[in-house]
Scaffold this active site. Structure first.
Site, mmCIF file in Angstrom:
data_model
loop_
_atom_site.group_PDB
_atom_site.id
_atom_site.type_symbol
_atom_site.label_atom_id
_atom_site.label_comp_id
_atom_site.label_asym_id
_atom_site.label_seq_id
_atom_site.Cartn_x
_atom_site.Cartn_y
_atom_site.Cartn_z
ATOM 1 N N ASP A 30 32.354 72.596 -59.943
ATOM 2 C CA ASP A 30 31.917 73.450 -58.829
ATOM 3 C C ASP A 30 30.407 73.642 -58.977
ATOM 4 O O ASP A 30 29.921 73.880 -60.084
ATOM 5 C CB ASP A 30 32.643 74.813 -58.877
ATOM 6 C CG ASP A 30 32.556 75.577 -57.558
ATOM 7 O OD1 ASP A 30 33.619 75.841 -56.958
ATOM 8 O OD2 ASP A 30 31.432 75.904 -57.123
ATOM 9 N N GLU A 88 36.651 73.809 -46.427
ATOM 10 C CA GLU A 88 37.271 73.039 -45.331
ATOM 11 C C GLU A 88 36.212 72.599 -44.315
ATOM 12 O O GLU A 88 36.213 73.032 -43.163
ATOM 13 C CB GLU A 88 38.371 73.892 -44.679
ATOM 14 C CG GLU A 88 39.225 73.159 -43.657
ATOM 15 C CD GLU A 88 40.173 72.144 -44.275
ATOM 16 O OE1 GLU A 88 40.302 72.069 -45.499
ATOM 17 O OE2 GLU A 88 40.804 71.417 -43.502
ATOM 18 N N HIS A 136 48.539 69.057 -50.191
ATOM 19 C CA HIS A 136 48.242 70.373 -49.608
ATOM 20 C C HIS A 136 49.093 71.411 -50.329
ATOM 21 O O HIS A 136 50.219 71.691 -49.931
ATOM 22 C CB HIS A 136 48.515 70.325 -48.096
ATOM 23 C CG HIS A 136 48.264 71.623 -47.414
ATOM 24 N ND1 HIS A 136 48.999 72.065 -46.347
ATOM 25 C CD2 HIS A 136 47.353 72.603 -47.661
ATOM 26 C CE1 HIS A 136 48.552 73.249 -45.955
ATOM 27 N NE2 HIS A 136 47.563 73.597 -46.741
ATOM 28 N N ASN A 139 49.371 78.513 -51.187
ATOM 29 C CA ASN A 139 48.652 79.574 -51.885
ATOM 30 C C ASN A 139 49.575 80.782 -52.097
ATOM 31 O O ASN A 139 50.199 81.231 -51.118
ATOM 32 C CB ASN A 139 47.448 79.975 -51.018
ATOM 33 C CG ASN A 139 46.608 81.085 -51.612
ATOM 34 O OD1 ASN A 139 46.689 81.370 -52.800
ATOM 35 N ND2 ASN A 139 45.787 81.703 -50.776
HETATM 36 N N1 LIG Z 1 43.046 79.466 -49.252
HETATM 37 C C1 LIG Z 1 44.223 78.929 -48.946
HETATM 38 O O1 LIG Z 1 45.223 79.638 -48.737
HETATM 39 C C2 LIG Z 1 44.373 77.437 -48.854
HETATM 40 C C3 LIG Z 1 45.661 76.888 -48.906
HETATM 41 C C4 LIG Z 1 45.812 75.504 -48.891
HETATM 42 C C5 LIG Z 1 44.693 74.700 -48.774
HETATM 43 N N2 LIG Z 1 43.445 75.262 -48.704
HETATM 44 C C6 LIG Z 1 42.308 74.356 -48.626
HETATM 45 O O2 LIG Z 1 41.799 74.218 -49.950
HETATM 46 C C7 LIG Z 1 40.393 73.978 -49.899
HETATM 47 C C8 LIG Z 1 39.683 75.053 -50.706
HETATM 48 O O3 LIG Z 1 39.960 76.312 -50.119
HETATM 49 P P1 LIG Z 1 39.736 77.676 -50.927
HETATM 50 O O4 LIG Z 1 40.522 78.710 -50.212
HETATM 51 O O5 LIG Z 1 39.950 77.457 -52.379
HETATM 52 O O6 LIG Z 1 38.171 77.913 -50.641
HETATM 53 P P2 LIG Z 1 37.158 78.821 -51.455
HETATM 54 O O7 LIG Z 1 36.062 79.153 -50.519
HETATM 55 O O8 LIG Z 1 37.882 79.926 -52.150
HETATM 56 O O9 LIG Z 1 36.606 77.833 -52.597
HETATM 57 C C9 LIG Z 1 35.837 76.701 -52.357
HETATM 58 C C10 LIG Z 1 35.068 76.382 -53.625
HETATM 59 O O10 LIG Z 1 34.411 75.118 -53.447
HETATM 60 C C11 LIG Z 1 33.137 75.198 -54.028
HETATM 61 N N3 LIG Z 1 32.289 74.145 -53.482
HETATM 62 C C12 LIG Z 1 31.411 74.193 -52.439
HETATM 63 N N4 LIG Z 1 30.815 72.989 -52.273
HETATM 64 C C13 LIG Z 1 31.331 72.177 -53.242
HETATM 65 C C14 LIG Z 1 31.095 70.837 -53.619
HETATM 66 N N5 LIG Z 1 30.245 70.064 -52.944
HETATM 67 N N6 LIG Z 1 31.758 70.337 -54.679
HETATM 68 C C15 LIG Z 1 32.652 71.101 -55.367
HETATM 69 N N7 LIG Z 1 32.914 72.386 -55.054
HETATM 70 C C16 LIG Z 1 32.269 72.910 -54.000
HETATM 71 C C17 LIG Z 1 32.667 76.614 -53.721
HETATM 72 O O11 LIG Z 1 31.619 77.009 -54.601
HETATM 73 C C18 LIG Z 1 33.963 77.403 -53.938
HETATM 74 O O12 LIG Z 1 34.077 77.838 -55.275
HETATM 75 C C19 LIG Z 1 40.021 73.981 -48.416
HETATM 76 O O13 LIG Z 1 40.050 72.678 -47.941
HETATM 77 C C20 LIG Z 1 41.128 74.824 -47.794
HETATM 78 O O14 LIG Z 1 41.292 74.545 -46.426
HETATM 79 C C21 LIG Z 1 43.266 76.614 -48.743
#
Ligand SMILES: NC(=O)c1ccc[n+]([C@@H]2O[C@H](COP(=O)([O-])OP(=O)(O)OC[C@H]3O[C@@H](n4cnc5c(N)ncnc54)[C@H](O)[C@@H]3O)[C@@H](O)[C@H]2O)c1
Length: 280
Positions: A30, A88, A136, A139
């Site tokens: 990250d 996303e 996918h 959560n």
């Molecule tokens: N939150 C949910 O309930 C959920 C469920 C299923 C899937 N998703 C998907 O999972 C993915 C992550 O979602 P999240 O909720 O963990 O988001 P989040 O915002 O909590 O975390 C994203 C992380 O990615 C990091 N990041 C940013 N740019 C980056 C890069 N270039 N390389 C590596 N890391 C980077 C950020 O610093 C952050 O820590 C998304 O695609 C989201 O749609 C989310």
């Protein structure tokens, strides 16, 4: 197996916990120093929470010792399986997938945890489209038993079988679906959440009542707005924008109330305030 997790947010931390708890060595990448700094304690809390909820009792220190936290994508060298959990946004994920093929092992499966971006969009930027698919995770990842696995048109049988096998090693069932914006889950769920936000904005009912209708009348374990808070309202908004652009469907345009809340930093559970108040 050495596994990579890209992104240490809500999902990346949970996915990393699943792999480390199952005995895999995990590298978590990250660029945000705050995410890297808080990652180990979030995993420790996750391990304790899982035990409290009836999961296996494992030593948080043992799990933590299998995790390495870094800003360097190059440290994914030698990984046999990578789960990308970055925000996303199509541009962010395409940049990562363009790099991952060159960084990871020659046989590595490149999986995205995307909520809605088709596998085809990510596979198109790699030299190894046959090894790209989506896992996918739901959560919170450590508490959910099934994963929606998205097979792209170019995903090979070998890569798909590897993904199913790796998920089984985490105790998770793979539900395999075809490739389309939002897949099955979020083609339906994100529109439901958006409509629920509109109901609140129009004053038909407050957030607590909207959720109560789903929880009491439909017996859903969690209403759409509590679910949105759990996901993160920023991630919900980003996912709706992906759907709006790719379908395209005006029903996917995020409700102005949702955008307002994201801009005000009311992101749900991760900030303590969203449609509901959360203890942090
Ligand atoms: N939150 C949910 O309930 C959920 C469920 C299923 C899937 N998703 C998907 O999972 C993915 C992550 O979602 P999240 O909720 O963990 O988001 P989040 O915002 O909590 O975390 C994203 C992380 O990615 C990091 N990041 C940013 N740019 C980056 C890069 N270039 N390389 C590596 N890391 C980077 C950020 O610093 C952050 O820590 C998304 O695609 C989201 O749609 C989310």
């Amino acid at each position: 197996m050495k596994v990579g997790v890209v992104g240490a947010g809500v999902m990346g931390t949970g996915v990393a916990q699943c792999f480390a708890t199952s005995g895999h060595e995990v590298v978590v990448v990250d660029p945000d120093p705050a995410a890297l700094a808080s990652g180990p304690s979030r995993v420790r809390d996750g391990v304790r929470q899982r035990a409290l909820l009836g999961g296996a009792r494992v030593d948080p220190a043992e799990v933590g010792a299998r995790l390495r936290w870094t800003a360097g994508l190059a440290e994914l060298a030698g990984c046999g399986f990578v789960v990308e959990c970055a925000p996303e946004r199509v541009s962010v994920k395409r940049e990562l997938f363009a790099a991952l093929g060159g960084v990871c092992g020659a046989e590595a499966v490149l999986a995205s945890c995307t909520s809605a971006i088709p596998v085809a969009v990510l596979a198109a930027v790699t030299a190894v489209p046959e090894r790209v698919l989506a896992t996918h995770f739901m959560n919170p990842a450590p508490l959910k038993d099934a994963v929606e696995v998205v097979r792209g048109a170019g995903t090979s049988e070998v890569a798909l079988a590897r993904a199913v096998e790796v998920l089984a090693s985490l105790g998770k069932k793979a539900v395999v679906v075809g490739d389309a914006p939002g897949f099955v889950t979020n083609r339906v769920l994100m529109l439901t959440i958006n409509e629920a936000v509109k109901v609140v904005a129009e004053g038909t009912a407050g957030a607590a009542t909207v959720d109560e209708v789903f929880e009491s009348c439909f017996a859903h374990p969690m209403g759409p707005l509590r679910t949105a808070d759990l996901i993160g309202l920023d991630t919900v908004r980003d996912t709706l924008l992906v759907l709006r652009d790719l379908l395209p469907d005006p029903a996917c345009e995020p409700s102005p109330l949702l955008t307002e809340m994201v801009e005000a930093g009311r992101l749900g559970r991760k900030t303590g305030q969203g449609f509901h108040t959360w203890r942090r």
